[in-house]
Design a protein around this motif. Sequence first.
Motif, mmCIF file in Angstrom:
data_model
loop_
_atom_site.group_PDB
_atom_site.id
_atom_site.type_symbol
_atom_site.label_atom_id
_atom_site.label_comp_id
_atom_site.label_asym_id
_atom_site.label_seq_id
_atom_site.Cartn_x
_atom_site.Cartn_y
_atom_site.Cartn_z
ATOM 1 N N ALA A 102 0.825 -1.217 0.000
ATOM 2 C CA ALA A 102 0.000 0.000 0.000
ATOM 3 C C ALA A 102 0.856 1.262 0.000
ATOM 4 C CB ALA A 102 -0.911 -0.003 1.223
ATOM 5 N N GLU A 103 0.274 2.343 -0.483
ATOM 6 C CA GLU A 103 0.913 3.664 -0.413
ATOM 7 C C GLU A 103 1.277 3.968 1.032
ATOM 8 O OE1 GLU A 103 2.516 7.245 -1.173
ATOM 9 O OE2 GLU A 103 1.574 6.153 -2.833
ATOM 10 N N GLY A 104 2.482 4.509 1.224
ATOM 11 C CA GLY A 104 2.960 4.799 2.565
ATOM 12 C C GLY A 104 3.881 3.724 3.096
ATOM 13 N N ASN A 105 3.749 2.501 2.586
ATOM 14 C CA ASN A 105 4.704 1.447 2.905
ATOM 15 C C ASN A 105 5.882 1.595 1.954
ATOM 16 O OD1 ASN A 105 2.954 0.430 4.801
ATOM 17 N ND2 ASN A 105 2.144 -1.184 3.489
ATOM 18 N N HIS A 106 7.054 1.828 2.495
ATOM 19 C CA HIS A 106 8.192 2.099 1.630
ATOM 20 C C HIS A 106 9.449 1.448 2.183
ATOM 21 C CE1 HIS A 106 9.974 5.108 4.370
ATOM 22 N NE2 HIS A 106 8.720 5.418 4.650
ATOM 23 N N GLY A 107 10.498 1.484 1.381
ATOM 24 C CA GLY A 107 11.763 0.871 1.768
ATOM 25 C C GLY A 107 11.928 -0.509 1.145
ATOM 26 N N PHE A 108 13.075 -1.125 1.405
ATOM 27 C CA PHE A 108 13.387 -2.434 0.818
ATOM 28 C C PHE A 108 13.567 -3.476 1.916
ATOM 29 C CE2 PHE A 108 17.620 -1.260 2.127
ATOM 30 C CZ PHE A 108 18.304 -2.453 2.305
ATOM 31 N N HIS A 109 13.438 -4.739 1.517
ATOM 32 C CA HIS A 109 13.761 -5.823 2.439
ATOM 33 C C HIS A 109 14.322 -7.001 1.665
ATOM 34 C CE1 HIS A 109 9.497 -6.623 1.382
ATOM 35 N NE2 HIS A 109 9.788 -7.913 1.532
ATOM 36 N N ASN A 120 9.499 -0.213 6.169
ATOM 37 C CA ASN A 120 8.796 0.229 7.374
ATOM 38 C C ASN A 120 7.547 -0.607 7.633
ATOM 39 O OD1 ASN A 120 7.068 1.133 5.363
ATOM 40 N ND2 ASN A 120 6.806 3.194 6.230
ATOM 41 N N TYR A 121 7.362 -1.692 6.857
ATOM 42 C CA TYR A 121 6.163 -2.511 7.033
ATOM 43 C C TYR A 121 6.457 -3.998 7.153
ATOM 44 C CZ TYR A 121 6.587 -3.169 1.934
ATOM 45 O OH TYR A 121 7.043 -3.456 0.668
ATOM 46 N N GLY A 153 9.809 -6.839 8.477
ATOM 47 C CA GLY A 153 11.160 -7.008 8.988
ATOM 48 C C GLY A 153 11.466 -6.278 10.272
ATOM 49 N N ASP A 154 10.464 -5.658 10.882
ATOM 50 C CA ASP A 154 10.671 -4.967 12.165
ATOM 51 C C ASP A 154 11.818 -3.963 12.123
ATOM 52 O OD1 ASP A 154 8.586 -6.415 13.421
ATOM 53 O OD2 ASP A 154 9.934 -8.104 13.786
ATOM 54 N N GLY A 155 11.952 -3.295 10.987
ATOM 55 C CA GLY A 155 12.967 -2.258 10.867
ATOM 56 C C GLY A 155 14.366 -2.759 10.580
ATOM 57 N N THR A 156 14.526 -4.074 10.386
ATOM 58 C CA THR A 156 15.854 -4.638 10.137
ATOM 59 C C THR A 156 16.142 -4.836 8.652
ATOM 60 O OG1 THR A 156 15.151 -6.967 10.173
ATOM 61 C CG2 THR A 156 15.675 -5.920 12.298
ATOM 62 N N GLY A 157 15.099 -4.803 7.819
ATOM 63 C CA GLY A 157 15.279 -5.074 6.399
ATOM 64 C C GLY A 157 15.447 -6.546 6.088
ATOM 65 N N MET A 158 15.311 -7.430 7.080
ATOM 66 C CA MET A 158 15.546 -8.855 6.898
ATOM 67 C C MET A 158 14.287 -9.640 7.246
ATOM 68 S SD MET A 158 18.661 -8.374 6.021
ATOM 69 C CE MET A 158 19.397 -9.992 5.908
ATOM 70 N N CYS A 189 13.106 -4.571 -3.863
ATOM 71 C CA CYS A 189 13.899 -3.339 -3.968
ATOM 72 C C CYS A 189 13.160 -2.076 -3.558
ATOM 73 C CB CYS A 189 14.411 -3.185 -5.393
ATOM 74 S SG CYS A 189 15.560 -4.488 -5.892
ATOM 75 N N GLY A 190 11.874 -2.173 -3.359
ATOM 76 C CA GLY A 190 11.060 -1.025 -2.991
ATOM 77 C C GLY A 190 9.607 -1.356 -3.272
ATOM 78 N N ASN A 191 8.720 -0.426 -3.005
ATOM 79 C CA ASN A 191 7.287 -0.635 -3.185
ATOM 80 C C ASN A 191 6.796 0.132 -4.406
ATOM 81 O OD1 ASN A 191 4.538 -1.027 -2.966
ATOM 82 N ND2 ASN A 191 4.290 0.297 -1.171
ATOM 83 N N MET A 192 6.300 -0.583 -5.402
ATOM 84 C CA MET A 192 5.861 0.032 -6.650
ATOM 85 C C MET A 192 4.536 0.775 -6.522
ATOM 86 S SD MET A 192 7.091 -2.569 -9.659
ATOM 87 C CE MET A 192 7.952 -1.366 -10.693
ATOM 88 N N ARG A 193 3.959 0.770 -5.313
ATOM 89 C CA ARG A 193 2.714 1.510 -5.102
ATOM 90 C C ARG A 193 2.901 2.702 -4.171
ATOM 91 N NH1 ARG A 193 -1.561 -1.696 -6.874
ATOM 92 N NH2 ARG A 193 -0.761 -2.893 -8.637
#
Length: 294
Positions: free
Chosen positions: A180-187, A229-230, A232-237, A258-262
Amino acid sequence: MSYEGPEDEAPQPRSRRALTITFAALVPVALLGWLGWSALGDEPDRPAAAVSPPASAAPGGTSSPSASAGSLAGKVVVIDPGHNTGNFRHSAEINKQVDVGNGKKECDTTGTATDAGYPEAKFTLDLAHRLRTLLEKRGASVKLTHDGDREWGPCVDERARIGNTAHADAAISLHADGSAEGNHGFHVIMPGAVHAGGADTRPIVAPSRKLGARVAAGYRRATGEPFSNYLGDGTGMVTRTDLGGLNLSTVPKVFIECGNMRDTSDVALLTSGPWRQKAAQGISAGIVSFLHES
């Protein structure tokens, strides 16, 4: 798929004002100038010193990898570009159930896309090409699970089998999320312990975790993208036991979302060619670090 990455600009020579001096003064001035030039490290063939990032830049306190390691000659890397742009035309084929050891999953899926229609499959193939180029320059033997040359697929079990048959020293599956929009970052997704049917990930759990940590560190350093941010509890893993591409692998393997396309902020990055080059450089740095430490 052809692409154009950012061009490397050759260093421009410094202009130096001609000096009118006596021959007696020329020798000491020239010597001092040469010493100053050497101290600044501006000799044309002198490589830039590698800068070690802080330990906090990597998950679990692991320092980020440096891309300055030596040759990867003799190493095999398998790159798995997630999905296929033709999958949506072959719903019957990709919806076929395949055995992933602890259950059944679809052969493949269509993947996601940005709201403007840029498909995940196009993103992953472009990123795979960039990553392949970087790793081959380091001397690695690189194999793609597909190269845009198939009408659909391959199925997830075949994707795993390609890495296994190649006896890959490292394998990575490239993806972008569709949250969803607002969920961002990679894992980065690593295999959990699965021992069922034709799957036995127990021998690869530890090396895959190490590979994942190095890829996450390199990717974050190169791109500046934050950990998810959605998930991996902030660890990216993230660890999963329901992905056939991981369950059926017998070689160290991870997925990277690699990221969120939305998400608007992530989309601006994922759709940028220069940024995708940074992403490839970060993933490459992580793989290089893993292979030299293995």
